[in-house]
Design a protein around this motif. Structure first.
Motif, PDB file in Angstrom:
ATOM      1  N   ASP A   1       6.479  92.598  48.113  1.00 51.19           N
ATOM      2  CA  ASP A   1       6.495  92.795  46.175  1.00 51.19           C
ATOM      3  C   ASP A   1       4.916  93.278  46.259  1.00 51.19           C
ATOM      4  O   ASP A   1       4.162  93.679  47.646  1.00 51.19           O
ATOM      5  N   THR A   2       4.419  93.257  45.469  1.00 53.60           N
ATOM      6  CA  THR A   2       3.080  94.624  45.841  1.00 53.60           C
ATOM      7  C   THR A   2       2.298  93.812  44.058  1.00 53.60           C
ATOM      8  O   THR A   2       3.041  93.270  43.196  1.00 53.60           O
ATOM      9  N   GLY A   3       0.417  94.466  44.031  1.00 52.75           N
ATOM     10  CA  GLY A   3      -0.256  93.451  42.925  1.00 52.75           C
ATOM     11  C   GLY A   3      -0.880  94.560  43.437  1.00 52.75           C
ATOM     12  O   GLY A   3      -1.281  95.724  43.508  1.00 52.75           O
ATOM     13  N   TYR A   4      -0.687  94.960  41.569  1.00 54.22           N
ATOM     14  CA  TYR A   4      -1.896  96.048  41.118  1.00 54.22           C
ATOM     15  C   TYR A   4      -2.630  95.286  40.449  1.00 54.22           C
ATOM     16  O   TYR A   4      -3.036  94.652  39.782  1.00 54.22           O
ATOM     17  N   MET A   5      -4.506  95.948  41.214  1.00 54.55           N
ATOM     18  CA  MET A   5      -5.355  95.328  40.719  1.00 54.55           C
ATOM     19  C   MET A   5      -6.498  96.546  39.861  1.00 54.55           C
ATOM     20  O   MET A   5      -5.773  98.086  40.157  1.00 54.55           O
ATOM     21  N   TYR A   6      -6.763  96.250  38.626  1.00 49.07           N
ATOM     22  CA  TYR A   6      -7.855  97.211  37.900  1.00 49.07           C
ATOM     23  C   TYR A   6      -9.564  96.030  37.668  1.00 49.07           C
ATOM     24  O   TYR A   6      -8.896  94.798  36.658  1.00 49.07           O
ATOM     25  N   LEU A   7     -10.287  96.897  38.110  1.00 51.34           N
ATOM     26  CA  LEU A   7     -11.893  96.245  37.649  1.00 51.34           C
ATOM     27  C   LEU A   7     -11.628  94.519  37.794  1.00 51.34           C
ATOM     28  O   LEU A   7     -12.232  93.767  37.189  1.00 51.34           O
ATOM     29  N   GLY A   8     -11.333  94.565  39.481  1.00 52.94           N
ATOM     30  CA  GLY A   8     -10.949  93.595  39.881  1.00 52.94           C
ATOM     31  C   GLY A   8     -10.084  92.327  39.006  1.00 52.94           C
ATOM     32  O   GLY A   8     -10.451  90.996  39.978  1.00 52.94           O
ATOM     33  N   GLU A   9      -9.418  92.215  38.333  1.00 53.46           N
ATOM     34  CA  GLU A   9      -8.620  91.439  38.132  1.00 53.46           C
ATOM     35  C   GLU A   9      -7.196  92.218  38.411  1.00 53.46           C
ATOM     36  O   GLU A   9      -6.889  93.204  38.782  1.00 53.46           O
ATOM     37  N   LEU A  10      -6.366  90.908  38.874  1.00 55.87           N
ATOM     38  CA  LEU A  10      -5.091  90.974  39.522  1.00 55.87           C
ATOM     39  C   LEU A  10      -3.975  91.035  38.610  1.00 55.87           C
ATOM     40  O   LEU A  10      -4.147  90.344  37.711  1.00 55.87           O
ATOM     41  N   VAL A  11      -3.507  92.429  38.036  1.00 52.56           N
ATOM     42  CA  VAL A  11      -3.199  93.144  36.736  1.00 52.56           C
ATOM     43  C   VAL A  11      -1.767  92.348  36.590  1.00 52.56           C
ATOM     44  O   VAL A  11      -1.035  91.862  35.300  1.00 52.56           O
ATOM     45  N   GLU A  12      -1.290  92.422  37.687  1.00 54.71           N
ATOM     46  CA  GLU A  12       0.028  92.432  37.496  1.00 54.71           C
ATOM     47  C   GLU A  12       1.027  91.787  39.643  1.00 54.71           C
ATOM     48  O   GLU A  12       0.574  93.078  40.451  1.00 54.71           O
ATOM     49  N   PHE A  13       1.543  91.258  39.663  1.00 47.68           N
ATOM     50  CA  PHE A  13       1.712  90.780  40.565  1.00 47.68           C
ATOM     51  C   PHE A  13       3.342  91.052  40.379  1.00 47.68           C
ATOM     52  O   PHE A  13       4.234  89.552  39.899  1.00 47.68           O
ATOM     53  N   GLY A  14       4.486  91.044  40.999  1.00 49.56           N
ATOM     54  CA  GLY A  14       5.635  91.142  41.185  1.00 49.56           C
ATOM     55  C   GLY A  14       6.643  91.352  42.642  1.00 49.56           C
ATOM     56  O   GLY A  14       5.798  92.002  43.582  1.00 49.56           O
ATOM     57  N   ALA A  15       8.335  91.905  42.314  1.00 48.61           N
ATOM     58  CA  ALA A  15       8.924  92.235  43.494  1.00 48.61           C
ATOM     59  C   ALA A  15       8.062  93.721  43.705  1.00 48.61           C
ATOM     60  O   ALA A  15       7.555  93.783  42.183  1.00 48.61           O
ATOM     61  N   THR A  16       8.787  94.227  44.755  1.00 51.16           N
ATOM     62  CA  THR A  16       7.761  95.536  44.321  1.00 51.16           C
ATOM     63  C   THR A  16       8.976  96.663  43.152  1.00 51.16           C
ATOM     64  O   THR A  16       8.660  97.554  42.853  1.00 51.16           O
ATOM     65  N   GLN A  17      10.129  96.254  43.682  1.00 50.48           N
ATOM     66  CA  GLN A  17      11.171  97.048  42.929  1.00 50.48           C
ATOM     67  C   GLN A  17      10.903  97.096  41.164  1.00 50.48           C
ATOM     68  O   GLN A  17      11.203  97.580  41.063  1.00 50.48           O
ATOM     69  N   LYS A  18      10.774  95.579  41.156  1.00 51.25           N
ATOM     70  CA  LYS A  18      10.393  95.329  39.603  1.00 51.25           C
ATOM     71  C   LYS A  18       8.879  96.472  39.484  1.00 51.25           C
ATOM     72  O   LYS A  18       8.799  96.833  37.993  1.00 51.25           O
ATOM     73  N   ILE A  19       8.266  95.958  39.813  1.00 47.03           N
ATOM     74  CA  ILE A  19       6.956  97.248  39.662  1.00 47.03           C
ATOM     75  C   ILE A  19       7.338  98.207  39.405  1.00 47.03           C
ATOM     76  O   ILE A  19       6.320  99.459  38.801  1.00 47.03           O
ATOM     77  N   PHE A  20       8.182  98.554  40.505  1.00 46.16           N
ATOM     78  CA  PHE A  20       7.770 100.603  39.908  1.00 46.16           C
ATOM     79  C   PHE A  20       8.849 101.111  39.313  1.00 46.16           C
ATOM     80  O   PHE A  20       9.240 102.012  39.144  1.00 46.16           O
ATOM     81  N   THR A  21      10.061 100.256  38.963  1.00 44.35           N
ATOM     82  CA  THR A  21      11.038 100.592  38.034  1.00 44.35           C
ATOM     83  C   THR A  21      10.723  99.825  35.863  1.00 44.35           C
ATOM     84  O   THR A  21      10.565 101.195  35.269  1.00 44.35           O
ATOM     85  N   THR A  22      10.271  98.707  36.365  1.00 42.82           N
ATOM     86  CA  THR A  22      10.233  98.382  35.506  1.00 42.82           C
ATOM     87  C   THR A  22       9.191  96.873  35.282  1.00 42.82           C
ATOM     88  O   THR A  22       8.561  95.814  34.777  1.00 42.82           O
ATOM     89  N   PRO A  23       7.798  97.895  35.228  1.00 50.56           N
ATOM     90  CA  PRO A  23       6.230  96.890  35.192  1.00 50.56           C
ATOM     91  C   PRO A  23       6.429  96.332  33.846  1.00 50.56           C
ATOM     92  O   PRO A  23       6.351  96.651  32.880  1.00 50.56           O
ATOM     93  N   ARG A  24       5.613  95.334  33.845  1.00 47.86           N
ATOM     94  CA  ARG A  24       5.494  94.222  31.982  1.00 47.86           C
ATOM     95  C   ARG A  24       4.121  94.509  31.842  1.00 47.86           C
ATOM     96  O   ARG A  24       4.212  95.342  30.477  1.00 47.86           O
ATOM     97  N   ASP A  25       2.955  95.320  32.348  1.00 50.37           N
ATOM     98  CA  ASP A  25       2.097  96.040  32.510  1.00 50.37           C
ATOM     99  C   ASP A  25       2.381  96.867  31.479  1.00 50.37           C
ATOM    100  O   ASP A  25       2.085  97.897  32.816  1.00 50.37           O
ATOM    101  N   LYS A  26       1.046  97.391  30.229  1.00 45.86           N
ATOM    102  CA  LYS A  26       1.229  98.808  30.547  1.00 45.86           C
ATOM    103  C   LYS A  26      -0.213 100.038  31.474  1.00 45.86           C
ATOM    104  O   LYS A  26      -0.107 100.343  31.218  1.00 45.86           O
ATOM    105  N   ARG A  27      -0.729  98.391  31.895  1.00 41.78           N
ATOM    106  CA  ARG A  27      -2.362  99.014  33.050  1.00 41.78           C
ATOM    107  C   ARG A  27      -1.066  99.892  34.129  1.00 41.78           C
ATOM    108  O   ARG A  27      -1.549 100.448  34.473  1.00 41.78           O
TER     109      ARG A  27
END
Lengths: 219, 254
Positions: B218-244
């Motif tokens: 699983d991977t979480g992406y953080m930006y400016l103190g926020e957890l912007v997106e969290f999900g299965a690593t495969q999903k984050i690296f192929t089809t992330p939801r958030d533009k950031r």
């Protein structure tokens, strides 16, 4: 931030666009061999096929290079894998054009079996589908891609209709069989072209929305 | 996803007036590897340090919200920090073995937790098991009395992982564990992580996106103190939801 990578991707898209344009033009020429009974046009089709084959290899090399060196992710990754597949589809479209040109060359050695109505119409729809699928690709337009997928039904119906009509000719007169079978082959080739356009459009939806709509499987 | 081992609920963290974490809701599943990625200063190391209350050492640090480990709030009054840090071990960016022997490095945790009092043979067995789990036993069994600080960086980092095991932790926190290592040593540590996840829950903070993609479930992406997106690593690296997220992992921004 504009990346150097964006420039490379743009360049790749340009090449794919050029390949699509050539393949689509080949379909037009190959059908004209039949409709205008001009054998000379077949030679043009074969000549263009060489350049499409070359483009296919070059695009494949370029994609492999970018995959290895850029290690793309997300939208970039979807774009590059889709380009590999679209590349393949376009090469197959060019192959279909060659098949049509070859068969048409045989057909026009004989007198016409019947006035051609459905095949030119089918060719027009299939060519438009290829053009639209590529427009959808270039202009990031998944809704146009969706329209292309729906057009495929129209081509399938024409294909079936052509088969039915030619079947009656063959039943009435065995001497018509060779020409009728050849026309059925051409119709089949055009139906395949439309299938490739549909594949390309499905890839466009995948690139833009990350959704795989192939075979109506929801993910 | 399995029941979470670690859970944060509306977690905020302030360093004085600066808010380093903003309403973070994260759920870490057991026996998986969870990676946290994001640009420098996004709060990912701060988040990691929340899980064993290392931020308590920073003056002016203040936490609101809840952080549950196995369902228990680790910020509840009366939490025993020693026992928390036993359950939640940490590996740092620079390998930091103590300037004592390999043998004593491994047993250090036991001594702190006063679990020693064991026979010499038993202690040797514990050291052996622990070094075996990081694939160092064969290399070091004849050098147990040598200084740990004289080993290669990769071996030092392995020692730092091995010495956590003697106190039987549940969660391993890793803050850029490979950034001081060369690519081969990195690959070997990553292999080790895959072995370790059979028995431990791992949370890793990394700047290296490819590493997150390679090792984590699983991977979480953080930006400016926020957890912007969290999900299965495969999903984050192929089809992330958030533009950031997309912009960061494709190297456009962040």
């Amino acid at each position: 931030m504009e990346r150097h990578f964006d420039e490379e991707l743009k360049n790749l898209k340009q090449r794919l666009l050029h390949m699509a344009d050539t393949a689509q033009q080949m379909i037009g020429l190959s059908v004209r061999v039949l409709t205008e009974r001009k054998e000379a046009l077949a030679a043009e089709v074969f000549k263009l096929e060489d350049s499409v084959n070359r483009m296919e290899v070059e695009i494949e090399d370029a994609v492999l290079r970018l995959l290895a060196l850029r290690q793309p992710a997300a939208g970039d990754l979807r774009l590059l894998t889709a380009v590999l597949k679209i590349n393949n589809d376009l090469e197959r479209v060019a192959d279909q054009a060659c098949n049509i040109a070859e068969t048409a060359t045989d057909i026009i050695k004989e007198p016409p079996l019947k006035p051609l109505i459905d095949i030119p119409q089918m060719a027009e729809v299939a060519q438009k589908m290829i053009r639209d699928s590529i427009h959808a690709f270039v202009n990031h337009d998944p809704s146009l891609a969706g329209e292309v997928c729906r057009e495929d039904d129209k081509v399938d119906q024409l294909n079936e209709k052509i088969f039915r009509v030619l079947l009656t000719y063959m039943m009435e007169d065995p001497k018509s069989i060779t020409r009728a079978v050849d026309l059925i082959l051409v119709s089949r080739n055009l139906e395949r072209v439309a299938d490739h356009a549909t594949n390309i459009s499905e890839d466009v939806v995948f690139i833009e929305q990350g959704k795989n709509i192939k075979h109506h499987i929801q993910n | 996803m399995a029941a979470p081992i670690l859970l944060t609920e509306s977690l905020n963290l302030f360093y004085g007036n600066f808010q380093a974490l903003k309403n973070v809701n994260l759920s870490v599943a057991g026996r998986r590897i969870t990676s946290i990625i994001g640009p420098s200063g996004c709060g990912k190391s701060t988040l990691l340090r929340v899980f064993n209350r290392m931020n308590d050492l920073v003056e002016g640090a203040r936490v609101t919200g809840r952080v549950l480990l196995d369902g228990e709030d680790i910020y509840a009054p009366g939490t025993d920090l020693l026992s928390l840090r036993k359950k939640v071990g940490m590996v740092f960016q620079r390998p930091n073995p103590f300037p004592i022997s390999v043998f004593e490095n491994i047993l250090f945790g036991l001594r702190v937790h006063q679990l020693a009092g064991k026979s010499k043979d038993r202690l040797r067995e514990i050291v052996k098991e622990s070094l075996e789990s990081v694939l160092l036993w064969e290399d070091l069994k004849d050098r147990l009395n040598g200084l740990a600080t004289n080993l290669s960086l990769e071996q030092q980092q392995r020692i730092c992982i091995a010495r956590l095991f003697v106190v039987r932790p549940e969660v391993l926190l890793m803050d850029e564990p490979c950034s001081a290592l060369d690519p081969l040593a990195t690959a070997r540590i990553e292999e080790l992580m895959q072995e370790l996840k059979k028995n431990y829950t791992i949370v890793i903070v990394t700047h290296n996106m490819q590493q997150a993609a390679r090792v984590s479930d699983d991977t979480g992406y953080m930006y400016l103190g926020e957890l912007v997106e969290f999900g299965a690593t495969q999903k984050i690296f192929t089809t992330p939801r958030d533009k950031r997220t997309e912009d960061y992992i494709t190297g456009r921004a962040g």
